[in-house]
Design an enzyme around this catalytic site. Structure first.
Site, mmCIF file in Angstrom:
data_model
loop_
_atom_site.group_PDB
_atom_site.id
_atom_site.type_symbol
_atom_site.label_atom_id
_atom_site.label_comp_id
_atom_site.label_asym_id
_atom_site.label_seq_id
_atom_site.Cartn_x
_atom_site.Cartn_y
_atom_site.Cartn_z
ATOM 1 N N PHE A 137 0.870 -1.172 0.000
ATOM 2 C CA PHE A 137 0.000 0.000 0.000
ATOM 3 C C PHE A 137 0.913 1.230 0.000
ATOM 4 C CE2 PHE A 137 -2.833 3.194 1.764
ATOM 5 C CZ PHE A 137 -3.974 2.960 1.029
ATOM 6 N N ASP A 212 1.962 -5.426 8.424
ATOM 7 C CA ASP A 212 0.806 -4.538 8.287
ATOM 8 C C ASP A 212 -0.402 -5.457 8.067
ATOM 9 O OD1 ASP A 212 -1.293 -3.042 7.248
ATOM 10 O OD2 ASP A 212 0.003 -1.659 6.174
ATOM 11 N N TYR A 237 -10.905 -0.034 10.544
ATOM 12 C CA TYR A 237 -12.119 0.367 9.806
ATOM 13 C C TYR A 237 -12.475 -0.562 8.652
ATOM 14 C CZ TYR A 237 -8.402 2.946 7.284
ATOM 15 O OH TYR A 237 -7.249 3.308 6.629
ATOM 16 N N LYS A 238 -11.662 -1.599 8.407
ATOM 17 C CA LYS A 238 -11.990 -2.515 7.312
ATOM 18 C C LYS A 238 -12.719 -3.737 7.886
ATOM 19 C CE LYS A 238 -7.749 -1.167 4.870
ATOM 20 N NZ LYS A 238 -8.140 -0.286 3.798
ATOM 21 N N ARG A 386 -12.367 -4.746 -7.146
ATOM 22 C CA ARG A 386 -12.133 -5.516 -5.908
ATOM 23 C C ARG A 386 -13.467 -5.872 -5.258
ATOM 24 N NH1 ARG A 386 -8.202 -2.628 -1.756
ATOM 25 N NH2 ARG A 386 -9.964 -1.183 -1.686
HETATM 26 C C1 LIG Z 1 -2.331 -2.071 3.762
HETATM 27 C C2 LIG Z 1 -2.573 -0.660 4.214
HETATM 28 N N1 LIG Z 1 -1.621 -0.024 4.917
HETATM 29 C C3 LIG Z 1 -1.784 1.236 5.337
HETATM 30 C C4 LIG Z 1 -2.943 1.936 5.073
HETATM 31 C C5 LIG Z 1 -3.061 3.349 5.531
HETATM 32 O O1 LIG Z 1 -3.894 3.449 6.644
HETATM 33 P P1 LIG Z 1 -4.167 4.853 7.347
HETATM 34 O O2 LIG Z 1 -4.891 5.699 6.362
HETATM 35 O O3 LIG Z 1 -5.005 4.504 8.542
HETATM 36 O O4 LIG Z 1 -2.874 5.441 7.740
HETATM 37 C C6 LIG Z 1 -3.975 1.301 4.368
HETATM 38 C C7 LIG Z 1 -5.234 2.015 4.086
HETATM 39 O O5 LIG Z 1 -6.134 1.560 3.458
HETATM 40 C C8 LIG Z 1 -3.774 -0.018 3.925
HETATM 41 O O6 LIG Z 1 -4.703 -0.664 3.214
#
Ligand SMILES: Cc1ncc(COP(=O)(O)O)c(C=O)c1O
Length: 427
Positions: A137, A212, A237-238, A386
Protein backbone atom coordinates in the site's frame (compact mmCIF):
# COMPACT_ATOMS: atom_id res chain seq x y z
CA UNK A 1 -21.88 -26.51 6.24
CA UNK A 2 -21.14 -28.89 3.35
CA UNK A 3 -19.72 -27.11 0.36
CA UNK A 4 -19.84 -29.02 -2.93
CA UNK A 5 -16.41 -29.35 -4.48
CA UNK A 6 -17.21 -27.72 -7.81
CA UNK A 7 -19.05 -24.59 -6.93
CA UNK A 8 -19.27 -23.55 -10.58
CA UNK A 9 -22.10 -26.09 -10.73
CA UNK A 10 -24.06 -24.15 -8.11
CA UNK A 11 -27.37 -22.55 -8.80
CA UNK A 12 -29.08 -19.87 -6.74
CA UNK A 13 -31.05 -22.47 -4.75
CA UNK A 14 -27.80 -24.13 -3.65
CA UNK A 15 -26.48 -20.77 -2.51
CA UNK A 16 -29.67 -20.16 -0.51
CA UNK A 17 -29.23 -23.54 1.17
CA UNK A 18 -25.63 -22.74 2.05
CA UNK A 19 -26.74 -19.44 3.58
CA UNK A 20 -29.40 -21.23 5.65
CA UNK A 21 -26.78 -23.68 6.98
CA UNK A 22 -24.15 -21.00 7.63
CA UNK A 23 -23.05 -21.07 11.31
CA UNK A 24 -22.03 -17.39 11.11
CA UNK A 25 -25.29 -16.07 9.68
CA UNK A 26 -26.54 -14.58 12.97
CA UNK A 27 -23.70 -12.02 12.83
CA UNK A 28 -25.41 -10.34 9.89
CA UNK A 29 -28.03 -9.00 12.32
CA UNK A 30 -25.32 -7.05 14.12
CA UNK A 31 -24.84 -4.73 11.12
CA UNK A 32 -27.09 -2.13 9.56
CA UNK A 33 -26.90 -2.32 5.79
CA UNK A 34 -29.19 -0.30 3.52
CA UNK A 35 -32.03 -2.34 1.95
CA UNK A 36 -31.44 -3.88 -1.47
CA UNK A 37 -27.68 -3.53 -1.13
CA UNK A 38 -24.99 -6.16 -1.43
CA UNK A 39 -21.94 -4.81 0.31
CA UNK A 40 -18.63 -6.15 -0.98
CA UNK A 41 -16.37 -3.34 0.17
CA UNK A 42 -15.74 -4.32 3.78
CA UNK A 43 -12.08 -4.64 2.81
CA UNK A 44 -12.12 -0.84 2.48
CA UNK A 45 -14.75 0.33 4.99
CA UNK A 46 -16.75 -2.07 7.13
CA UNK A 47 -20.51 -1.39 7.41
CA UNK A 48 -22.20 0.31 10.33
CA UNK A 49 -22.59 -1.71 13.48
CA UNK A 50 -26.18 -1.67 14.73
CA UNK A 51 -25.43 -0.02 18.06
CA UNK A 52 -23.14 2.71 16.61
CA UNK A 53 -25.62 5.60 16.63
CA UNK A 54 -26.84 4.81 20.14
CA UNK A 55 -23.27 4.51 21.43
CA UNK A 56 -22.24 7.82 19.81
CA UNK A 57 -25.34 9.46 21.30
CA UNK A 58 -24.49 8.08 24.74
CA UNK A 59 -20.93 9.41 24.55
CA UNK A 60 -22.12 12.83 23.36
CA UNK A 61 -25.09 13.23 25.72
CA UNK A 62 -24.00 11.47 28.89
CA UNK A 63 -20.25 11.06 28.93
CA UNK A 64 -19.35 14.37 27.28
CA UNK A 65 -22.56 16.35 27.93
CA UNK A 66 -23.03 15.47 31.60
CA UNK A 67 -19.78 13.84 32.67
CA UNK A 68 -17.66 16.53 31.02
CA UNK A 69 -13.97 16.26 31.90
CA UNK A 70 -14.74 13.77 34.68
CA UNK A 71 -15.40 11.15 32.02
CA UNK A 72 -11.69 10.65 31.39
CA UNK A 73 -11.85 8.72 34.68
CA UNK A 74 -15.52 7.91 35.28
CA UNK A 75 -16.37 6.72 31.74
CA UNK A 76 -13.05 4.96 31.24
CA UNK A 77 -11.92 7.21 28.39
CA UNK A 78 -8.29 7.15 29.50
CA UNK A 79 -8.20 3.35 29.37
CA UNK A 80 -9.88 2.95 25.97
CA UNK A 81 -6.67 2.48 23.89
CA UNK A 82 -5.61 -0.51 26.00
CA UNK A 83 -9.17 -1.88 26.39
CA UNK A 84 -9.74 -1.82 22.63
CA UNK A 85 -6.23 -3.16 22.14
CA UNK A 86 -7.15 -6.27 24.12
CA UNK A 87 -10.11 -6.93 21.80
CA UNK A 88 -7.87 -6.56 18.74
CA UNK A 89 -5.25 -8.77 20.33
CA UNK A 90 -7.74 -11.66 20.54
CA UNK A 91 -8.24 -11.43 16.79
CA UNK A 92 -4.55 -11.22 15.87
CA UNK A 93 -3.14 -13.69 18.39
CA UNK A 94 -1.18 -10.98 20.16
CA UNK A 95 -1.50 -12.11 23.77
CA UNK A 96 -2.85 -10.02 26.64
CA UNK A 97 -1.60 -6.49 27.25
CA UNK A 98 0.36 -6.31 23.99
CA UNK A 99 -1.77 -4.11 21.75
CA UNK A 100 -3.10 -0.56 21.85
CA UNK A 101 -5.58 1.15 19.57
CA UNK A 102 -4.43 4.63 18.59
CA UNK A 103 -3.59 6.99 15.72
CA UNK A 104 -3.51 5.80 12.10
CA UNK A 105 -1.77 2.84 10.47
CA UNK A 106 0.63 5.22 8.70
CA UNK A 107 1.62 6.90 11.98
CA UNK A 108 1.90 3.59 13.81
CA UNK A 109 4.14 2.26 11.05
CA UNK A 110 6.41 5.26 11.48
CA UNK A 111 6.57 4.63 15.22
CA UNK A 112 7.28 0.91 14.98
CA UNK A 113 9.76 1.19 12.09
CA UNK A 114 11.66 3.92 13.88
CA UNK A 115 11.78 1.86 17.09
CA UNK A 116 12.90 -1.28 15.22
CA UNK A 117 15.69 0.60 13.43
CA UNK A 118 16.88 2.03 16.73
CA UNK A 119 17.07 -1.49 18.21
CA UNK A 120 19.02 -2.68 15.17
CA UNK A 121 21.32 0.37 15.33
CA UNK A 122 22.28 -0.74 18.84
CA UNK A 123 22.76 -4.43 17.93
CA UNK A 124 23.93 -4.34 14.30
CA UNK A 125 24.73 -0.75 13.21
CA UNK A 126 25.89 -1.84 9.74
CA UNK A 127 22.29 -2.85 8.90
CA UNK A 128 20.61 0.21 7.34
CA UNK A 129 18.31 -1.15 4.65
CA UNK A 130 14.53 -1.31 4.99
CA UNK A 131 12.85 -3.79 2.66
CA UNK A 132 9.21 -3.67 1.67
CA UNK A 133 6.93 -4.85 -1.13
CA UNK A 134 6.95 -2.83 -4.35
CA UNK A 135 3.21 -3.52 -4.44
CA UNK A 136 2.70 -2.53 -0.82
CA UNK A 137 0.00 0.00 0.00
CA UNK A 138 1.67 3.26 -1.10
CA UNK A 139 1.34 4.97 2.29
CA UNK A 140 3.62 2.31 3.84
CA UNK A 141 6.30 2.97 1.23
CA UNK A 142 5.96 6.74 1.64
CA UNK A 143 6.26 6.53 5.43
CA UNK A 144 9.35 4.32 5.24
CA UNK A 145 10.99 6.55 2.65
CA UNK A 146 10.25 9.59 4.81
CA UNK A 147 11.79 7.87 7.81
CA UNK A 148 14.93 6.77 5.89
CA UNK A 149 15.37 10.28 4.55
CA UNK A 150 15.04 11.75 8.01
CA UNK A 151 17.57 9.30 9.44
CA UNK A 152 19.99 9.94 6.54
CA UNK A 153 23.37 8.34 7.19
CA UNK A 154 23.00 5.50 4.67
CA UNK A 155 19.44 4.44 5.51
CA UNK A 156 17.48 3.43 2.42
CA UNK A 157 14.31 1.63 1.33
CA UNK A 158 14.52 -1.30 -1.11
CA UNK A 159 11.43 -2.56 -2.91
CA UNK A 160 10.96 -6.24 -3.70
CA UNK A 161 8.41 -8.07 -5.82
CA UNK A 162 5.70 -10.19 -4.22
CA UNK A 163 7.23 -13.32 -5.82
CA UNK A 164 10.46 -12.72 -3.88
CA UNK A 165 8.49 -12.60 -0.62
CA UNK A 166 6.48 -15.73 -1.43
CA UNK A 167 9.70 -17.57 -2.31
CA UNK A 168 11.16 -16.78 1.14
CA UNK A 169 13.55 -14.00 0.06
CA UNK A 170 16.12 -16.00 -1.95
CA UNK A 171 18.07 -12.84 -2.87
CA UNK A 172 17.04 -10.05 -0.52
CA UNK A 173 18.29 -10.91 2.94
CA UNK A 174 21.80 -9.53 2.78
CA UNK A 175 23.80 -8.39 5.82
CA UNK A 176 22.67 -4.79 5.20
CA UNK A 177 18.99 -5.46 5.86
CA UNK A 178 17.76 -4.15 9.21
CA UNK A 179 14.02 -4.33 8.81
CA UNK A 180 11.39 -5.89 6.55
CA UNK A 181 7.91 -4.34 6.46
CA UNK A 182 5.27 -6.52 4.85
CA UNK A 183 1.58 -6.15 4.28
CA UNK A 184 0.06 -9.54 5.08
CA UNK A 185 -2.57 -9.40 2.31
CA UNK A 186 -1.92 -7.30 -0.80
CA UNK A 187 -4.61 -4.59 -0.93
CA UNK A 188 -4.98 -4.79 -4.70
CA UNK A 189 -4.65 -8.47 -5.59
CA UNK A 190 -5.68 -10.13 -2.32
CA UNK A 191 -2.46 -12.20 -2.25
CA UNK A 192 -1.74 -13.58 1.22
CA UNK A 193 1.82 -14.12 2.50
CA UNK A 194 2.64 -16.88 4.96
CA UNK A 195 3.43 -15.20 8.25
CA UNK A 196 5.26 -18.06 9.96
CA UNK A 197 7.71 -19.05 7.22
CA UNK A 198 8.28 -15.46 6.08
CA UNK A 199 9.02 -14.29 9.62
CA UNK A 200 11.47 -17.17 10.05
CA UNK A 201 13.25 -16.33 6.78
CA UNK A 202 13.60 -12.68 7.84
CA UNK A 203 14.91 -13.58 11.28
CA UNK A 204 17.33 -16.10 9.77
CA UNK A 205 18.67 -13.20 7.70
CA UNK A 206 19.25 -11.14 10.85
CA UNK A 207 16.47 -8.59 10.24
CA UNK A 208 13.33 -7.64 12.14
CA UNK A 209 9.81 -7.74 10.71
CA UNK A 210 6.77 -5.50 11.00
CA UNK A 211 3.51 -6.86 9.62
CA UNK A 212 0.81 -4.54 8.29
CA UNK A 213 -2.45 -6.37 9.02
CA UNK A 214 -4.88 -3.86 7.46
CA UNK A 215 -6.30 -6.47 5.07
CA UNK A 216 -6.08 -9.51 7.33
CA UNK A 217 -7.08 -8.50 10.89
CA UNK A 218 -10.64 -9.77 11.31
CA UNK A 219 -10.51 -11.63 7.99
CA UNK A 220 -8.44 -14.69 8.85
CA UNK A 221 -6.63 -16.46 11.69
CA UNK A 222 -3.46 -14.66 12.75
CA UNK A 223 -0.97 -15.85 15.35
CA UNK A 224 1.50 -13.02 15.89
CA UNK A 225 2.89 -14.50 19.09
CA UNK A 226 3.11 -18.04 17.74
CA UNK A 227 4.89 -17.00 14.56
CA UNK A 228 7.43 -14.95 16.50
CA UNK A 229 6.73 -11.67 14.70
CA UNK A 230 8.38 -8.52 16.09
CA UNK A 231 5.76 -5.83 15.59
CA UNK A 232 2.50 -5.26 13.74
CA UNK A 233 0.18 -2.43 12.80
CA UNK A 234 -3.22 -2.32 11.15
CA UNK A 235 -6.47 -0.46 10.84
CA UNK A 236 -9.84 -1.08 12.48
CA UNK A 237 -12.12 0.37 9.81
CA UNK A 238 -11.99 -2.52 7.31
CA UNK A 239 -12.65 -6.11 8.50
CA UNK A 240 -12.93 -4.93 12.12
CA UNK A 241 -15.86 -2.60 11.33
CA UNK A 242 -14.73 0.26 13.58
CA UNK A 243 -16.22 3.07 11.45
CA UNK A 244 -14.81 5.61 8.99
CA UNK A 245 -11.35 6.74 10.08
CA UNK A 246 -11.51 4.73 13.32
CA UNK A 247 -8.13 4.50 15.08
CA UNK A 248 -5.54 1.91 14.09
CA UNK A 249 -3.64 -0.52 16.30
CA UNK A 250 -0.06 -1.26 17.20
CA UNK A 251 1.26 -4.57 18.52
CA UNK A 252 4.76 -5.22 19.84
CA UNK A 253 6.14 -8.62 20.82
CA UNK A 254 6.31 -9.22 24.57
CA UNK A 255 10.08 -9.56 24.18
CA UNK A 256 10.52 -5.93 23.04
CA UNK A 257 8.48 -3.26 24.85
CA UNK A 258 11.27 -2.06 27.12
CA UNK A 259 13.46 -1.45 24.08
CA UNK A 260 10.75 0.43 22.19
CA UNK A 261 11.99 4.01 21.77
CA UNK A 262 8.96 6.10 20.92
CA UNK A 263 9.94 8.62 18.20
CA UNK A 264 6.74 10.64 18.70
CA UNK A 265 7.27 11.00 22.42
CA UNK A 266 4.09 12.83 23.36
CA UNK A 267 2.70 13.05 26.85
CA UNK A 268 0.39 10.04 26.53
CA UNK A 269 3.46 7.82 26.28
CA UNK A 270 4.99 9.32 29.42
CA UNK A 271 5.15 7.18 32.55
CA UNK A 272 3.38 9.87 34.58
CA UNK A 273 1.66 12.20 32.11
CA UNK A 274 -0.12 14.23 34.79
CA UNK A 275 3.04 15.07 36.69
CA UNK A 276 3.66 17.49 33.83
CA UNK A 277 7.39 16.98 34.11
CA UNK A 278 9.58 18.89 31.63
CA UNK A 279 11.66 15.74 31.14
CA UNK A 280 10.43 12.72 29.19
CA UNK A 281 10.35 9.22 30.66
CA UNK A 282 8.52 6.50 28.71
CA UNK A 283 5.74 4.43 30.29
CA UNK A 284 6.78 0.88 31.11
CA UNK A 285 4.04 -1.01 29.24
CA UNK A 286 2.02 -0.57 26.08
CA UNK A 287 1.12 3.02 26.92
CA UNK A 288 4.48 3.98 25.52
CA UNK A 289 3.15 3.34 21.99
CA UNK A 290 0.68 6.24 22.38
CA UNK A 291 1.46 9.84 21.51
CA UNK A 292 -1.27 12.37 22.34
CA UNK A 293 -4.97 12.70 23.23
CA UNK A 294 -7.20 10.12 21.55
CA UNK A 295 -10.40 10.65 19.56
CA UNK A 296 -12.86 9.31 22.10
CA UNK A 297 -15.99 9.47 19.95
CA UNK A 298 -14.38 7.41 17.23
CA UNK A 299 -12.82 4.98 19.72
CA UNK A 300 -16.12 4.44 21.52
CA UNK A 301 -17.92 3.53 18.32
CA UNK A 302 -15.03 1.35 17.13
CA UNK A 303 -15.39 -0.75 20.27
CA UNK A 304 -18.65 -2.24 18.94
CA UNK A 305 -16.99 -3.58 15.79
CA UNK A 306 -13.98 -4.90 17.68
CA UNK A 307 -16.27 -6.67 20.11
CA UNK A 308 -18.04 -8.47 17.26
CA UNK A 309 -14.71 -9.61 15.78
CA UNK A 310 -13.44 -10.76 19.17
CA UNK A 311 -16.59 -12.94 19.56
CA UNK A 312 -16.37 -14.47 16.08
CA UNK A 313 -14.59 -17.78 15.63
CA UNK A 314 -11.81 -16.86 13.18
CA UNK A 315 -11.47 -20.47 11.99
CA UNK A 316 -15.12 -20.44 10.91
CA UNK A 317 -14.64 -16.97 9.39
CA UNK A 318 -11.69 -18.19 7.34
CA UNK A 319 -13.50 -21.35 6.22
CA UNK A 320 -16.49 -19.38 4.99
CA UNK A 321 -14.29 -16.69 3.42
CA UNK A 322 -12.51 -19.30 1.30
CA UNK A 323 -15.81 -20.94 0.34
CA UNK A 324 -17.18 -17.54 -0.74
CA UNK A 325 -14.09 -16.68 -2.77
CA UNK A 326 -13.95 -20.17 -4.34
CA UNK A 327 -17.56 -19.71 -5.41
CA UNK A 328 -16.88 -16.22 -6.76
CA UNK A 329 -13.84 -17.36 -8.79
CA UNK A 330 -15.62 -20.48 -10.11
CA UNK A 331 -18.69 -18.51 -11.17
CA UNK A 332 -16.64 -15.78 -12.87
CA UNK A 333 -14.73 -18.44 -14.80
CA UNK A 334 -17.84 -20.40 -15.73
CA UNK A 335 -20.26 -17.57 -16.50
CA UNK A 336 -18.16 -14.60 -17.67
CA UNK A 337 -15.66 -16.49 -19.81
CA UNK A 338 -16.49 -14.68 -23.05
CA UNK A 339 -15.38 -11.35 -21.55
CA UNK A 340 -11.76 -10.07 -21.23
CA UNK A 341 -11.59 -10.69 -17.49
CA UNK A 342 -8.52 -11.82 -15.62
CA UNK A 343 -8.67 -13.08 -12.05
CA UNK A 344 -5.64 -11.61 -10.29
CA UNK A 345 -6.28 -13.16 -6.87
CA UNK A 346 -4.34 -16.41 -6.34
CA UNK A 347 -6.35 -19.64 -6.66
CA UNK A 348 -4.40 -21.42 -3.88
CA UNK A 349 -6.04 -21.03 -0.50
CA UNK A 350 -2.67 -20.54 1.19
CA UNK A 351 -2.03 -17.48 -0.98
CA UNK A 352 -5.50 -15.92 -0.84
CA UNK A 353 -6.85 -13.31 1.58
CA UNK A 354 -10.53 -12.42 1.88
CA UNK A 355 -11.16 -10.62 -1.38
CA UNK A 356 -11.32 -11.45 -5.05
CA UNK A 357 -9.89 -9.00 -7.56
CA UNK A 358 -10.53 -9.18 -11.28
CA UNK A 359 -9.34 -6.96 -14.09
CA UNK A 360 -11.20 -5.72 -17.13
CA UNK A 361 -10.09 -2.85 -19.42
CA UNK A 362 -13.32 -1.02 -18.54
CA UNK A 363 -13.05 -1.81 -14.83
CA UNK A 364 -13.94 1.65 -13.55
CA UNK A 365 -17.14 1.96 -15.63
CA UNK A 366 -18.17 -1.61 -14.82
CA UNK A 367 -17.83 -0.99 -11.08
CA UNK A 368 -19.82 2.22 -11.44
CA UNK A 369 -22.64 0.30 -13.19
CA UNK A 370 -22.52 -2.42 -10.53
CA UNK A 371 -22.80 0.14 -7.73
CA UNK A 372 -25.78 1.69 -9.54
CA UNK A 373 -27.33 -1.80 -9.44
CA UNK A 374 -26.94 -1.85 -5.63
CA UNK A 375 -23.80 -3.99 -5.44
CA UNK A 376 -20.93 -2.10 -3.85
CA UNK A 377 -17.34 -3.14 -4.49
CA UNK A 378 -14.54 -0.79 -5.46
CA UNK A 379 -11.99 0.01 -8.11
CA UNK A 380 -8.20 0.33 -7.92
CA UNK A 381 -5.78 1.34 -10.64
CA UNK A 382 -4.93 -0.25 -13.02
CA UNK A 383 -8.25 -1.77 -14.13
CA UNK A 384 -8.85 -3.77 -10.92
CA UNK A 385 -12.35 -4.44 -9.57
CA UNK A 386 -12.13 -5.52 -5.91
CA UNK A 387 -14.74 -7.57 -4.11
CA UNK A 388 -14.36 -7.94 -0.36
CA UNK A 389 -15.87 -11.21 0.88
CA UNK A 390 -16.55 -10.61 4.54
CA UNK A 391 -18.12 -13.70 6.12
CA UNK A 392 -19.90 -11.91 8.99
CA UNK A 393 -22.44 -10.26 6.68
CA UNK A 394 -21.90 -11.54 3.12
CA UNK A 395 -23.65 -14.73 1.98
CA UNK A 396 -23.38 -17.22 -0.87
CA UNK A 397 -26.52 -15.82 -2.50
CA UNK A 398 -24.87 -12.38 -2.51
CA UNK A 399 -21.99 -13.85 -4.50
CA UNK A 400 -24.36 -15.53 -6.96
CA UNK A 401 -26.34 -12.30 -7.45
CA UNK A 402 -23.14 -10.28 -7.93
CA UNK A 403 -21.82 -12.50 -10.70
CA UNK A 404 -25.23 -12.47 -12.39
CA UNK A 405 -25.34 -8.66 -12.20
CA UNK A 406 -21.83 -8.52 -13.67
CA UNK A 407 -23.00 -10.78 -16.50
CA UNK A 408 -25.91 -8.49 -17.26
CA UNK A 409 -23.65 -5.40 -17.21
CA UNK A 410 -21.05 -7.03 -19.47
CA UNK A 411 -23.39 -8.82 -21.90
CA UNK A 412 -25.52 -5.71 -22.40
CA UNK A 413 -22.66 -3.14 -22.17
CA UNK A 414 -24.55 -1.32 -19.42
CA UNK A 415 -21.23 0.19 -18.33
CA UNK A 416 -20.90 2.06 -21.62
CA UNK A 417 -22.62 5.28 -20.58
CA UNK A 418 -21.04 8.70 -19.87
CA UNK A 419 -22.24 8.70 -16.23
CA UNK A 420 -20.15 5.57 -15.54
CA UNK A 421 -16.94 7.30 -16.62
CA UNK A 422 -17.08 10.20 -14.16
CA UNK A 423 -14.58 9.80 -11.30
CA UNK A 424 -14.96 11.20 -7.79
CA UNK A 425 -12.07 12.09 -5.49
CA UNK A 426 -12.27 8.62 -3.87
CA UNK A 427 -12.68 5.50 -6.02
C1 LIG B 1 -2.33 -2.07 3.76
C2 LIG B 1 -2.57 -0.66 4.21
N1 LIG B 1 -1.62 -0.02 4.92
C3 LIG B 1 -1.78 1.24 5.34
C4 LIG B 1 -2.94 1.94 5.07
C5 LIG B 1 -3.06 3.35 5.53
O1 LIG B 1 -3.89 3.45 6.64
P1 LIG B 1 -4.17 4.85 7.35
O2 LIG B 1 -4.89 5.70 6.36
O3 LIG B 1 -5.00 4.50 8.54
O4 LIG B 1 -2.87 5.44 7.74
C6 LIG B 1 -3.97 1.30 4.37
C7 LIG B 1 -5.23 2.01 4.09
O5 LIG B 1 -6.13 1.56 3.46
C8 LIG B 1 -3.77 -0.02 3.92
O6 LIG B 1 -4.70 -0.66 3.21
Amino acid sequence: MTIPEHSAAHDRATCERLDAEDPLRHFRDEFLLPPDTIYLDGNSLGPRTKGAAERAQEVIEDEWGTGLIRSWNTAGWFDLPAKLGDAVSKVIGGGAGSTVVTDTTSINLFKTASAALKMQAADAPERRVIVTQRENFPSDIYMLEGLAEQLGDGYEVRLVDDEEVTAGFPTTMTAEVALVVLTHVNYRTGRLFDMASTTSAIHAGGAMVIWDLCHSAGALEIDLEGTGADMAVGCTYKFLNGGPGSPAFIWVSATLPDRFAQPLSGWWSHEKPFEMSPSYAPAAGIRRYLTGTQGILSMSVAELGLDIAARADMTAVREKSLALSDLFIDLVEARLSEHPIEIVTPREHTHRGSQVSITHPEGFAIMSALIEAGIIGDYREPAVLRFGLTPLYVGFTDVWDTVEALRDILDNRLWDAPRHKVRGAVT
